[in-house]
Design a protein around this motif. Structure first.
Motif, short mmCIF file in Angstrom:
data_model
loop_
_atom_site.label_atom_id
_atom_site.label_comp_id
_atom_site.label_asym_id
_atom_site.label_seq_id
_atom_site.Cartn_x
_atom_site.Cartn_y
_atom_site.Cartn_z
N UNK A 237 -8.14 3.39 5.88
CA UNK A 237 -6.83 3.44 5.22
C UNK A 237 -7.00 4.06 3.83
N UNK A 238 -6.05 4.88 3.45
CA UNK A 238 -6.13 5.53 2.14
C UNK A 238 -5.11 4.97 1.16
N UNK B 182 -18.97 -10.27 -1.79
CA UNK B 182 -20.42 -10.12 -1.93
C UNK B 182 -20.83 -8.71 -1.52
N UNK B 183 -21.95 -8.26 -2.06
CA UNK B 183 -22.52 -6.99 -1.64
C UNK B 183 -22.94 -7.01 -0.18
N UNK B 184 -23.40 -8.16 0.28
CA UNK B 184 -23.79 -8.30 1.69
C UNK B 184 -22.61 -7.98 2.60
N UNK B 185 -21.43 -8.50 2.26
CA UNK B 185 -20.26 -8.28 3.10
C UNK B 185 -19.89 -6.79 3.14
N UNK B 186 -19.90 -6.14 1.99
CA UNK B 186 -19.56 -4.72 1.99
C UNK B 186 -20.56 -3.92 2.83
N UNK B 187 -21.83 -4.32 2.78
CA UNK B 187 -22.86 -3.63 3.55
C UNK B 187 -22.63 -3.79 5.05
N UNK B 188 -22.19 -4.96 5.49
CA UNK B 188 -22.13 -5.24 6.92
C UNK B 188 -20.78 -4.92 7.56
N UNK B 189 -19.69 -4.95 6.80
CA UNK B 189 -18.42 -4.53 7.36
C UNK B 189 -18.34 -3.02 7.43
N UNK B 190 -17.84 -2.50 8.53
CA UNK B 190 -17.57 -1.06 8.64
C UNK B 190 -16.13 -0.83 8.22
N UNK B 191 -15.95 -0.32 7.00
CA UNK B 191 -14.61 -0.07 6.47
C UNK B 191 -14.21 1.40 6.58
N UNK B 192 -15.03 2.20 7.26
CA UNK B 192 -14.70 3.61 7.39
C UNK B 192 -14.59 4.27 6.03
N UNK B 193 -13.53 5.08 5.81
CA UNK B 193 -13.39 5.76 4.53
C UNK B 193 -12.48 5.03 3.55
N UNK C 106 0.79 -1.21 0.00
CA UNK C 106 0.00 0.00 0.00
C UNK C 106 0.83 1.26 0.00
N UNK C 107 2.07 1.19 0.47
CA UNK C 107 2.96 2.35 0.52
C UNK C 107 4.06 2.23 -0.54
#
Length: 320
Positions: free
Chosen positions: A111-112, A120-131, A84-85
């Protein structure tokens, strides 16, 4: 592109490495969880190469695909570069959140420097990934072909470690379903399952089979039963659909999107699912017809070509 990833999830990785890149997998003496190397029971192309941590230090890596939180530290130590860096990275999340759902913070939250990919879309909906930037790239499956015969009036179940995982995988529901149909449970850690559940062996047989034989044996069963309460989206469910099997499944997480009407029966009511099991056991023609529709639905939504194209678009985006 030379992509570094760990051999974590055999079925998912089998689809991923069908692409046009070089795929580097770490290997360690003893081939433990952080260094499994190439698969033994899955068919991987020659473009998947093993590298020791010492060899990785001088390897040209264009992208790191992280799948577990501690892999970032391993990559930094073995590559001498920070994912990432110093080298582009994505974090692939296979699982639905556990714990304080739906408030569970993802390890990559806020993390940026990378993209978190959900299957899955379900997983993205339920995980809090912040920004943190997120993407959904749904599963792809290497098509095993329409192998379904359904000649055995039994239900196939595929689950790993059913005793340890208990209610998560719906293990407690198996005695109920075993009253409707004899079960054949395939997967790692299934030995002794019948005794654990207090079931006679003829009502609940268990086996851990290599992938190619697993597909053949699954396809001989009349239906695929998916009693899992909480999981991302079991690839075995999608593989069963590709085989041409009708599906009886709990309507949890992403299942309602994966199994359309006419491909099987999906419900949160076990009694309703029991009726569906009985229906397929007594009407082989109906089972075959629904299985054919299940296969077409799986090919349309979870085909390998779409999966690889989605990943290539993301790889181009993060490495340019």
């Amino acid at each position: 592109m030379n992509i570094l990833l760990w051999h974590v999830h055999g079925s998912w990785t089998t689809a991923f490495v069908q692409g046009s890149h070089t795929y580097t997998v770490p290997v360690l003496p003893g081939r433990g969880p952080d260094g499994l190397g190439r698969a033994v029971t899955f068919d991987w192309p020659a473009s998947v190469v093993e590298r020791t941590p010492q060899e990785l230090r001088s390897a040209e890596i264009d992208l790191v695909v992280l799948q577990r939180p501690h892999e970032a530290e391993l990559a930094t130590r073995w590559l001498g570069r920070r994912p990432g860096r110093d080298v582009p990275a994505v974090y692939l999340e296979h699982n639905s959140p556990h714990g304080g759902v739906p408030d569970t913070r993802h390890p990559t939250a806020d993390r940026d420097d990378l993209v978190t990919v959900h299957v899955t879309g379900f997983n993205r909906l339920f995980w809090d990934c912040g920004h943190t930037r997120t993407r959904v790239i749904e599963h792809g499956v290497v098509d095993p072909g329409h192998q379904y015969t359904g000649t055995l009036a039994r239900a196939a179940v595929v689950v790993n470690d059913p005793v340890r995982r208990g209610r998560t995988t719906g293990t407690d529901l198996l005695p109920f379903f075993a009253r409707q149909s004899p079960l054949d449970v395939f997967g790692m850690g299934t030995a002794g399952l019948a005794a654990h559940l207090g079931l006679p062996e003829d009502r609940c047989r268990a086996a851990d089979l290599p992938q190619a034989r697993l597909h053949t044996e699954m396809a001989r069963r009349r239906l695929y039963l998916h009693p899992v309460r909480w999981t991302s989206l079991g690839l075995s469910l999608l593989e069963a659909m590709h085989l041409g099997m009708p599906v009886v499944a709990l309507a949890t997480t992403e299942v309602t999107r994966a199994v359309p009407p006419g491909a099987g029966v999906v419900s949160t009511d076990p009694a309703e699912l029991a009726e569906a099991v009985h229906h397929y056991l007594t009407d082989a023609a109906a089972a075959a017809a629904d299985g054919t529709r299940a296969r077409q639905a799986a090919l349309d939504r979870y085909g390998l070509k779409r999966f690889l194209a989605d990943w290539d678009r993301l790889i181009d985006e993060v490495t340019r």
